[in-house]
Design a protein around this motif. Structure first.
Motif, short mmCIF file in Angstrom:
data_model
loop_
_atom_site.label_atom_id
_atom_site.label_comp_id
_atom_site.label_asym_id
_atom_site.label_seq_id
_atom_site.Cartn_x
_atom_site.Cartn_y
_atom_site.Cartn_z
N ALA A 197 -45.86 -46.86 71.01
CA ALA A 197 -47.28 -46.86 71.36
C ALA A 197 -47.54 -45.88 72.49
O ALA A 197 -46.90 -45.95 73.54
N ARG A 198 -48.49 -44.96 72.25
CA ARG A 198 -48.84 -43.97 73.28
C ARG A 198 -50.24 -44.19 73.85
O ARG A 198 -50.61 -43.56 74.83
N THR A 199 -51.01 -45.05 73.23
CA THR A 199 -52.34 -45.41 73.72
C THR A 199 -52.47 -46.93 73.70
O THR A 199 -51.67 -47.62 73.05
N GLU A 200 -53.50 -47.44 74.37
CA GLU A 200 -53.70 -48.89 74.38
C GLU A 200 -54.04 -49.40 72.98
O GLU A 200 -53.66 -50.51 72.61
N GLU A 201 -54.75 -48.59 72.20
CA GLU A 201 -55.07 -48.98 70.82
C GLU A 201 -53.79 -49.08 69.99
O GLU A 201 -53.62 -50.02 69.20
N GLU A 202 -52.89 -48.10 70.16
CA GLU A 202 -51.62 -48.14 69.44
C GLU A 202 -50.77 -49.32 69.91
O GLU A 202 -50.04 -49.91 69.10
N TYR A 203 -50.86 -49.66 71.18
CA TYR A 203 -50.11 -50.81 71.70
C TYR A 203 -50.58 -52.10 71.04
O TYR A 203 -49.76 -52.93 70.60
N THR A 204 -51.88 -52.29 70.95
CA THR A 204 -52.42 -53.48 70.29
C THR A 204 -51.98 -53.55 68.83
O THR A 204 -51.58 -54.60 68.33
#
Length: 347
Positions: A197-204
């Motif tokens: 995950a490189r962004t918070e959206e990708e983390y979610t």
């Protein structure tokens, strides 16, 4: 020797396990052993009482390994339904056949095969098998617990944490790990369900993917650099192998797609760094109370700091898998390695 090669099962690595089991069985038969291939979950209903009365029928001198593998694969489409309707894990005739064998070669991968449950049953039944015992297998399968034991025993590992389903989801800026980060199922294998995950959206999204496999996931600091693996057999480290995917990271596709990854053994490292990684591999082996053999995965960042990612207690076993490549550098071919792992395990 009369050997059962146990493979298959119900984990996300069932197909990989069947490949490993097929290759192991072939290798052992090349060495003259009466090895047979058996699915731990689906078993073999074709075995009769007359067969159990005659060991030569259970472990024949002439045997079609590919036909046995095809029989195992014939159950693939039924696994999901069988899991809903069956309570018992072991398939038809599995325990009886394993009792009749001189040793069971564990060709299993993933949970409910690599995680100590099968090993515990075999210990109680007095069945000899290859690889680590129930405790070490269970500990190594839990990546969250492994991380804590590495830290306690001085084995360097990436900063990380575990998250359980239903717990408050802290953002990367709140959990102290930051971005980019790696999210993976706590007890999975073959990089199934692993996301960077490189962004918070990708983390979610990555958390949602990982929780699709398990109730607990590991979130780790992303280490940019080179990836390595080190086998440890009988407590001693094998040559270091470097793993360099042509695209992306060493995910399921890059692990098993031919030509997707460049693997170099011995790795292009100076002697000091090689010995350092091998020493950490042996330390990790001891920290997790492993026995017989395992494979440790490492990352090395741009400043040449090492991080032990995890241990594989039943690593892939085909002639092109990582541990057999390391053994080849020591002058041991695939069939010889299979025999050696049995010798170490029985001893």
């Amino acid at each position: 020797m009369k050997i059962v090669v146990l493979a298959g099962g119900i984990s996300t690595e069932r197909d990989v396990s069947i490949v490993s089991g097929t290759m192991i069985c072939k290798g052992l038969r090349e060495k003259g052993h009466q090895a047979v291939l058996l699915d731990v979950y689906c078993g073999d209903e074709r075995i009769t009482e007359e067969d159990f009365a005659n060991e030569e029928r259970l472990f024949p001198k002439e045997y079609d390994v590919e036909a046995a593998a095809a029989y195992m694969r014939s159950f693939n489409e039924q696994i999901a339904q069988l899991k809903k309707t069956r309570k018992q894990f072991f398939g038809a005739n599995v325990l009886r056949l394993c009792e009749a064998a001189e040793v069971v070669f564990m060709g299993l991968h993933g949970e409910d095969g690599e995680g100590g449950k099968v090993q515990a049953v075999f210990d109680l039944m007095g069945i000899r098998y290859t690889g680590s015992g129930a405790l070490g297998s269970a500990v190594a399968m839990d990546k969250g617990l492994s991380r804590r034991l590495f830290a306690a025993q001085g084995v360097p590992t990436a900063k990380g944490m575990t998250v359980k389903r239903g717990e408050q989801r802290l953002t990367p800026s709140e959990n102290g790990i930051g971005l980019p980060c790696v999210v993976k199922p706590c007890c999975g294998g073959s990089s199934v369900g692993v996301e960077i995950a490189r962004t918070e959206e990708e983390y979610t999204h990555a958390l949602d993917v990982a929780f699709g496999y398990e109730e607990e996931v590991v979130v780790e600091q992303y280490i940019a650099g080179r990836e390595f693996s080190v086998g440890v057999v009988d407590g001693e480290a094998y040559p270091v192998i470097e793993i360099a995917p042509l695209e992306g990271f060493y995910d399921y596709t890059n692990k098993y797609k031919a030509g997707a990854t460049i693997e170099t053994c011995p790795a292009s490292l100076d002697e000091a760094k090689t010995k350092e990684m091998q020493r950490y591999a042996e330390m990790a082996f001891r920290a997790l109370k492993l026995e017989c053999y395992a494979r440790m995965d490492f990352m090395m960042d741009r400043d040449e700091n090492l991080y032990c990612l995890e241990a594989n207690t039943l690593p892939g076993m085909t002639p092109t898998s990582l541990l057999p490549q390391e053994a080849r550098v020591l002058g041991m071919d695939f069939a010889q390695l299979c025999e050696h792992l049995i010798e170490v395990s029985v001893r």
